[in-house]
Design a protein around this motif. Structure first.
Motif, PDB file in Angstrom:
ATOM      1  N   ASP C 132       0.850  -1.186   0.000  1.00  0.00           N
ATOM      2  CA  ASP C 132       0.000   0.000   0.000  1.00  0.00           C
ATOM      3  C   ASP C 132       0.885   1.234   0.000  1.00  0.00           C
ATOM      4  N   GLY C 135      -0.709   4.080   1.746  1.00  0.00           N
ATOM      5  CA  GLY C 135      -0.737   3.747   3.176  1.00  0.00           C
ATOM      6  C   GLY C 135       0.643   3.891   3.801  1.00  0.00           C
ATOM      7  N   ALA C 139       1.391   5.891   7.047  1.00  0.00           N
ATOM      8  CA  ALA C 139       2.068   5.374   8.245  1.00  0.00           C
ATOM      9  C   ALA C 139       3.206   6.306   8.650  1.00  0.00           C
ATOM     10  N   THR C 266       6.869  -0.355   6.673  1.00  0.00           N
ATOM     11  CA  THR C 266       7.146  -1.522   5.834  1.00  0.00           C
ATOM     12  C   THR C 266       6.457  -1.443   4.481  1.00  0.00           C
ATOM     13  N   TYR C 267       7.100  -2.079   3.533  1.00  0.00           N
ATOM     14  CA  TYR C 267       6.532  -2.373   2.227  1.00  0.00           C
ATOM     15  C   TYR C 267       7.132  -3.713   1.861  1.00  0.00           C
ATOM     16  N   LEU C 302      -1.617  -5.258   1.521  1.00  0.00           N
ATOM     17  CA  LEU C 302      -0.872  -5.469   2.759  1.00  0.00           C
ATOM     18  C   LEU C 302      -0.841  -4.187   3.572  1.00  0.00           C
ATOM     19  N   GLN C 303      -0.938  -4.353   4.871  1.00  0.00           N
ATOM     20  CA  GLN C 303      -0.779  -3.207   5.763  1.00  0.00           C
ATOM     21  C   GLN C 303       0.649  -2.685   5.636  1.00  0.00           C
ATOM     22  N   SER C 304       0.793  -1.369   5.747  1.00  0.00           N
ATOM     23  CA  SER C 304       2.130  -0.853   5.919  1.00  0.00           C
ATOM     24  C   SER C 304       2.336  -0.604   7.399  1.00  0.00           C
ATOM     25  N   GLU C 305       3.188  -1.426   7.995  1.00  0.00           N
ATOM     26  CA  GLU C 305       3.347  -1.340   9.450  1.00  0.00           C
ATOM     27  C   GLU C 305       4.524  -0.436   9.795  1.00  0.00           C
ATOM     28  N   THR C 306       4.486   0.104  10.973  1.00  0.00           N
ATOM     29  CA  THR C 306       5.545   0.985  11.425  1.00  0.00           C
ATOM     30  C   THR C 306       6.434   0.265  12.419  1.00  0.00           C
TER      31      THR C 306
END
Ligand SMILES: Nc1ncnc2c1ncn2[C@@H]1O[C@H](COP(=O)(O)OP(=O)(O)OP(=O)(O)O)[C@@H](O)[C@H]1O
Ligand SMILES: Nc1ncnc2c1ncn2[C@@H]1O[C@H](COP(=O)(O)OP(=O)(O)OP(=O)(O)O)[C@@H](O)[C@H]1O
Ligand SMILES: [Mg+2]
Ligand SMILES: [Mg+2]
Lengths: 349, 507, 322, 349
Positions: C132, C135, C139, C266-267, C302-306
């Motif tokens: 994303d 996204g 994030a 993240t990606y 997919l979520q982009s997480e921190t």
């Protein structure tokens, strides 16, 4: 005063002129070179037969595959035709890739598309020719070194393309444009036909018209050409317009292949085109070159890439091998025509 | 000695023997193999067979370096200088005085200056970039290069071709100095009188073979030399000149006070159809510039050029050609020829458009036309499909002249047309030129060879320091008066041009 | 440690099959095509795909190179399609430009899994799995926003990757939009090119443009190596840096806290592994074990997480080698 | 015939030959060109002062900024020095960027790093020189056209670099290597010093040694050089080794700047270096060129980029403007020296 010239008794050194060396015969060196290139091409096909018999040994498979090879060669091939003219005239055009990108973007803007395919095609050609004209004026009348002028155009044109498209990929649904790449006559896609027609026209233009003669002349010796009454400036300018026009044609091909125009199109085309032309026997120093040679150069590159892909070679290996093949392809020719003094000299350059 | 090139046996059994301290002259028609022979001696070409004995023992020079080491220095027919380097650097190229790879520039300059002094040209600055020197000065430099190596044998391939009269005298002075030191000289020239003056012995080549060796240079009669060269007898003479005419119809070319600052000032002249006008003067007197300006290759600042009563656009070659003007420029290689292209394409370079139909060229006709012309010029080898590069110097010159014999030329500008052309071919060229004139073509001829101008032209213009200082029917002049005119009194008139010289030479 | 180049086998993130998907089904051939793998992230994508495929006894992977531009990849795929694989996992040079072949493949009855760069026409793929980009910007925006909340005069810099790519535009937009929510905005934006060298050059110059900074978001951890170097060379410490993608090297720095790099969004190239799994399931007509449906979903974003110092350990194994 | 002419005391074109128009003075054309370039450079700084006074008008700010400009110019600058030699000799080297990448990767492999900085440096230089040697042999003895030979090397070297690094960024923590970019003497980073030293050495080599003068000779007139007994082949080969060596040095600089070696390093360096050299007044046709000019060319490009960034211009605008500036920079010079015959002629090319 009186002159007594008895009619030439012994007809001078005719006997001394040993049997017309094949090499001496006009264009024969080109013929040899091209033969060598065809050899390389066949070699590649043979390699294909060993590595992917399923494709290269089944008639239909081979045909299909080669159609792909030709389609891939189309856009770069058309550009190489223009490039060949420019180089023969002793110039160079680094902006071809960027002009292609600009033309592809311009002809796929919403505005342009709204006018339908005819206008789209026209737009691409016009943009190409115009960019080429700018190059030509800068070089012929502004007296800029071709390398610099076209380098500047290369940078600017891409910037402009990016600015117009805002880096978006501009999709076109126009059936006519799309058909160029998808529809076929006797199994041959339109763009391949266009490619071959352009090449043929290029050949005629170079070898059978005064335009072509002037091109070779100014490449061989601009000063002498000028003193022979040729308008070197005008000719130079026209050549870059021609090159730009070819970029316009190539742009249409790419658009029809990808159903879209993008500012990232045609990256690295400049070097590929120049390389193809040189491998085809065009002298970077100008004055010599053939369309057929360039055509073969393009096909060789396209065939190599295809071989790599069908054999699923990873990129790094591809690159290493690619370099090797280029060297071999040229060495093969040099070996055939090595006995040419002027080749030796220019080879030193 | 035998040397073959693809398609030609350039040398086909040549003998040559040179003694220390003598001036040995090489004679031969264009393409006889003189240059090839000396290139073999200088280690440029490797002979196919035969041997070279140098001071007794047989040697073979793999490359130019070896020959130079052995003490053979050469001045080649074609200028062999590097424009980007200074005079001094050119002279010492390949054997620069150096300390551990670092060029000893001061000593190099001093050496060069000394040589220039010896050559009688102290005014040429040793530090000047050669690219900025006029043709004449360049020739001096390439002579200086040969002298910069202490050679035992000095080879000169048509050194006088680009030199004016006084320079030749100067050259001879140097040659005599060298021979006095026991240095041998091989001297190539197409001018018999020079050979008489400087030569000791003569060897004659024909078609790559020695037809006569070690004749006495002073006594052997011209007739014999020429017949040995050509296999026929030619009297070194000029075609019949029609008795001094008065041209009734208007001149085809009318030039009015043409000026190119620093090169020439208010030049006015006219040429009638069928008339041959010769311009003579010292090298650097601006003759070429005048021709080039008339032809539009240079843009004069003031003045007009009228062709057949119509003004010709200034500085536009195309216009001049369309108006029926043709020019054979001075430096054939750099100004006139496409060396890689076949002969016929060079001949038709200015005219292929005329054979074209709707932009499509007609190679076949071009070739046949070119063949007629080359035959009439007795070009050899005669095959018009050969690259011009492989022709000998003189034959290349013929191609240049031949370009304007396609017809359609009303006025022909010839700059040093017989430079490097052999006796036989000369006589033929003279015939051609005269024939053209008789067909009504006007000819404007520049030559550093006074006899040529006197012999060929109907009318002679004398140029000095960029000005026409004298005009007279050729019949009324003789060589000495011309030479006097060319130089004398210059100190007086020289002043008026010197005013605009500085920024002139800049231009 | 950051220079663990010793394992010649680049580390990859794969998944051992779970109960549902473990059972070997009918053998399937999966074609795979991604752009030229000449830098970290793409490299990881290809490596993951291959590694994941190797994990399945019933999968044979046919990887074809994408060549240097869209037309080239089109050609590559046309040859691939001709060899009739069961499925194709495709990371296009350009989503829109490759739509044409996506369609072709689907028409030829091949299952197309569109990886990351989305086709302009959903019908051109059986299933889309993508990161994303917008996204990702969001994030990063939130992380920066939270830290600088209320500090409206904060000077924020941004170092995108190749600026003439659509994905770069999306990331930047997400970043800008989110910051706006905090009353913040990007002051200095200097594009790099996904390569260390371009990262270094961009950062070095950006630090000149901005004598004082509060935060910088660097879109890509590959170029991040160069960015960090430039920052260190300029001896600047007054701001914090947020990375992108989530490379192993970046995570190490976050963990050790030895640089201004305090977080990365993240990606994940692990999506390639997932794509292979999806392709296999789809080809064998299975659904995703943990879901009810008998088919794999049409689209997975997919979520982009921190990743920060606090949660970095959890993510370390997913970190790809730049 | 007997003409009695006393030794030529009064040869009349003497005053002409000597008449010293300013243009005539030795090397003055180069001087003029370089002045023009310095003018362009100053112009850029002035633009900076108007657009970002806070940086360009504060002493420290300016200093810091220019240090960055110089650091960014270092690697490409060193490469341009080598390129200048090659071009002056009438050749061209498209492989510089790729060789840089290869060298940077080679010298940062775990294996190499384990031997410490000295070996890393040596590795970079050795790889560079070796790749250059291959180019040189192919061109000088294999008689390949320089364009093709180096193009092949460009492709292969990158492939090899990629193969060795497996497309990973190879990070180095070696303090010495890192210090080259970060540590300073009198506020000037080491790499900048190295860059300036290399340039100075290049100048000496070109202008004060036989090697340099022969480089000019073979570029200006290969045939004449051969006749003058210069070993053209050997000289040519050495020149490519020199260029390769410069790539090695540049590789070390890049590694120290980015703390890592990568196969993506030095992309597009070939064109930048050639452009810088040409803008600096080097003739693409060979025979003329100056190190100072090339240096200025590099600085101009580096300064332009810096200006764009400190002013936060978007990439597309940057590109468009960039093209314009290149053209202007060259036109400025042409205008000063336009009256030079040889310029005119080559300008036509
Ligand atoms: N490089 C070459 N390739 C092919 N043939 C050549 C080459 N050089 C010379 N020839 C041929 O060799 C013959 C001798 O040429 P050469 O230059 O020695 O004649 P020359 O005596 O010097 O004539 P000139 O008096 O015009 O200089 C000519 O027929 C020429 O065409
Ligand atoms: N490139 C140049 N740079 C400076 N001065 C030049 C240049 N070319 C020619 N000149 C000067 O211009 C004048 C005319 O030169 P040119 O050689 O054309 O005269 P010319 O009478 O034609 O001599 P030639 O018989 O050699 O042609 C001379 O004074 C010469 O020094
Ligand atoms: Mg000769
Ligand atoms: Mg003259």
């Amino acid at each position: 005063m009186s002159t007594t010239i008895e009619p030439p008794v012994d007809v001078h050194d005719r006997p001394r002129v040993t049997a017309q060396g094949f090499w001496q015969r006009e264009g024969s060196d080109h013929a040899k070179r091209n033969l060598a290139l065809i050899g390389v091409l066949l070699l590649l096909l043979i390699i294909g037969m060993f590595t992917r018999p399923d494709i290269f040994l089944s008639g239909s498979g081979l045909w299909q595959n080669e159609v792909v090879v030709l389609s891939q060669a189309s856009s770069i091939g058309v550009i190489t035709v223009g490039m060949t003219f420019v180089i023969i005239a002793g110039g160079i055009d680094l902006s071809v890739g960027a002009i292609l990108a600009l033309a592809s973007v311009w002809c796929t803007t919403v505005a342009t598309q709204s006018y339908g395919p005819a206008v789209m095609v026209f737009a691409a050609l016009a943009v190409g020719a115009l960019a080429g004209l700018v190059n030509g004026v800068l070089i012929a009348y502004g007296r800029l070194v071709a390398f610099i002028a076209t380098l500047a155009m290369m940078v600017s044109a891409r910037g402009l393309a990016q600015n117009i498209s805002q880096s978006h990929t501009q999709i076109t649904n126009d059936p006519f444009i799309r058909s160029l790449a998808s529809d076929k006559i006797l199994g041959v896609p339109y763009i391949v036909l266009i490619f071959l027609v352009v090449t043929a026209l290029g050949w005629v233009l170079l070898n059978r018209t005064t335009f072509g003669r002037r091109t070779v002349a100014i490449g061989g010796n601009p000063e002498a050409s000028r003193l022979a009454g040729i308008n070197v400036r005008l000719q130079t300018m026209l050549l870059y317009v021609l090159s730009g026009l070819c970029c316009g044609i190539a742009a249409i091909m790419v658009v029809s292949q990808t159903w879209s125009g993008s500012n990232t199109n045609g990256e690295g085309y400049e070097l590929s085109a120049i390389a193809a032309a040189i491998i085809g026997g065009t002298l970077l120093t100008g004055g010599r070159g053939t369309i057929v040679g360039s055509l073969l150069g393009v096909l060789i590159f396209s065939q190599i890439t295809n071989l790599f892909i069908v054999n699923g070679l990873p990129l790094d290996i591809q690159r290493v091998i690619n370099g090797g093949i280029i060297v071999v392809a040229v060495l093969v020719q040099q070996f055939r025509v090595g006995s040419f003094p002027f080749l030796k000299r220019t080879a030193a350059k | 000695m035998v040397k073959t090139f693809p398609g030609v046996r350039a040398l086909d059994g040549v003998q040559l023997e040179v003694r220390a301290g003598e001036v040995h002259c090489l004679l031969g028609q264009n393409g006889a193999g003189k240059s090839t022979l000396i290139k073999v001696l200088a280690g440029v070409h490797a002979p196919d067979s035969g041997e070279i004995r140098w001071q007794g023992e047989p040697v073979s020079f793999g490359n130019p370096q070896a020959a130079m080491k052995a003490g053979i220095a050469t001045i080649y027919q074609e200028l062999d200088l590097v424009d980007g380097l200074s005079v001094a650097e050119n002279m010492y190229l390949g054997h620069e005085p150096n300390a551990g790879g670092f060029v000893a520039r001061r000593s190099m300059r001093r050496g060069a200056a000394a040589i220039l002094e010896r050559l009688g040209h102290p005014e040429i600055p040793a530090a000047r970039e050669v690219g900025k020197l006029p043709a004449a000065a360049k020739q001096i430099v390439s002579m200086g290069r040969a002298l910069s190596r202490e050679a035992r044998l000095l080879i000169m391939d048509e050194p006088s071709a680009v030199l004016a009269h006084d320079e030749v005298e100067n050259l001879f002075r140097i040659v005599r100095g060298l021979t006095a030191q026991g240095i041998a000289v091989i001297y190539i020239s197409h001018r018999l009188d020079e050979i008489r003056e400087i030569g000791d012995r003569v060897t004659v080549l024909k078609d790559g073979r020695t037809t006569a060796a070690n004749l006495d240079a002073k006594t052997t009669p011209n007739r014999e030399l020429v017949s040995r060269m050509t296999g026929r007898t030619i009297e070194y003479v000029f075609p019949e000149r029609p008795a001094a005419r008065t041209f009734t119809e208007a001149p085809i070319l009318r030039v009015e006070n043409l000026t190119l600052p620093g090169r020439f000032a208010d030049v006015s002249l006219d040429v009638h159809g069928g008339e041959i006008v010769g311009i003579t003067g010292l090298v650097g007197s601006g003759r070429s510039e005048v021709l080039e300006s008339i032809y539009g290759a240079r843009r004069p600042t003031t003045g007009t050029v009228e062709m057949l009563g119509k003004k010709v656009r200034r500085g536009d070659v195309g216009a001049a050609v369309r108006a029926g003007i043709g020019m054979a420029p001075e430096e054939r290689k750099s100004q006139a020829l496409l060396l890689g292209e076949p002969i016929y394409r060079n001949v038709t370079l200015a005219g292929f458009a005329r054979f074209a139909k709707g932009g499509f060229t007609d190679a076949g006709r071009e070739r046949t036309v070119a063949e007629d012309i080359t035959r009439s010029l007795d070009l050899r080898p005669a095959d018009v499909r050969r690259p011009v590069r492989t022709l000998s110097g003189g034959n290349q010159q013929k191609v240049v002249v031949g370009r304007w014999l396609l017809g359609g030329t009303r006025l022909l500008l010839l700059d040093e047309p017989t430079r490097g052309v052999d006796v036989g071919a000369r006589a033929e060229l003279y015939q051609v030129i005269r024939r053209l004139a008789d067909e009504g073509v006007g000819v404007l001829l520049v030559s550093s060879e006074v006899p040529e101008v006197l012999g060929l032209a109907d009318r002679v213009l004398v140029m000095r320091e960029g000005r026409l200082v004298h005009e007279a029917p050729a019949g009324e002049l003789d060589e000495d008066t011309v030479l006097d005119l060319v130089m004398a009194g210059s100190l007086l008139d020289g002043a008026d041009l010197s005013s605009n010289t500085p920024e002139g030479t800049a231009a | 440690t950051s220079n663990d180049t010793k394992d010649s086998e680049p580390q990859t993130n794969t998944k051992a099959g779970n109960a549902a998907s473990e059972a070997p089904g009918k053998p399937v051939t999966i074609g795979f095509s991604a752009p030229a793998a000449d830098h970290g992230w793409i490299g990881a994508i290809t490596a993951n795909a291959k590694a994941q495929a190797a994990k399945f006894s019933d999968v044979t992977l046919k990887a074809v190179d994408a060549g240097k531009d869209a037309p080239a990849q089109i050609a590559a795929l046309e040859t691939l399609i001709a060899s009739k694989p069961d499925a194709i996992v495709l990371l296009p040079q350009d989503g829109a430009q490759l739509t044409t072949v996506g369609k072709k493949a689907m028409d030829a009855g091949i299952i197309v899994i569109n990886l990351d760069r989305e086709f302009s026409d959903a019908a051109a793929s059986f299933c889309l799995i993508k990161g994303d980009n917008y996204g990702m910007g969001v994030a990063a925006g939130h992380y920066v926003g939270e830290k600088l909340k209320g500090k409206t005069d904060a000077v924020i810099g941004e170092i995108p990757g190749i600026d003439d790519l659509q994905l770069t535009k999306d990331r930047s937009k997400g970043f800008a939009d989110t910051l706006k929510g905090y009353g913040l905005s990007v002051k200095h934006r200097v594009a790099a090119g996904f390569t260390v060298q371009s990262g270094q050059a961009a950062a070095a110059n950006l630090l000149q443009a901005a004598p004082k900074l509060d935060a910088v978001w660097n879109h890509d951890d590959d170029q991040g190596v160069g960015v960090l170097a430039a920052i260190q060379q300029a001896g600047r410490k007054e701001f914090f840096l947020v990375g992108g993608a989530g490379s192993r090297d970046a995570m190490d720095h976050i963990k050790s806290g030895d640089t201004v790099l305090t977080a990365t969004v993240t990606y994940p190239p692990s999506m390639a592994s997932s794509a292979i799994i999806l392709a296999r399931l789809a080809a064998q007509g299975k659904g995703m074990g943990d879901l009810v449906e008998l088919q794999v979903p049409k689209m997975i974003v997919l979520q982009s997480e921190t990743i920060t110092k606090d949660n970095v350990d959890k993510y370390l194994p997913l970190g790809f080698k730049s």
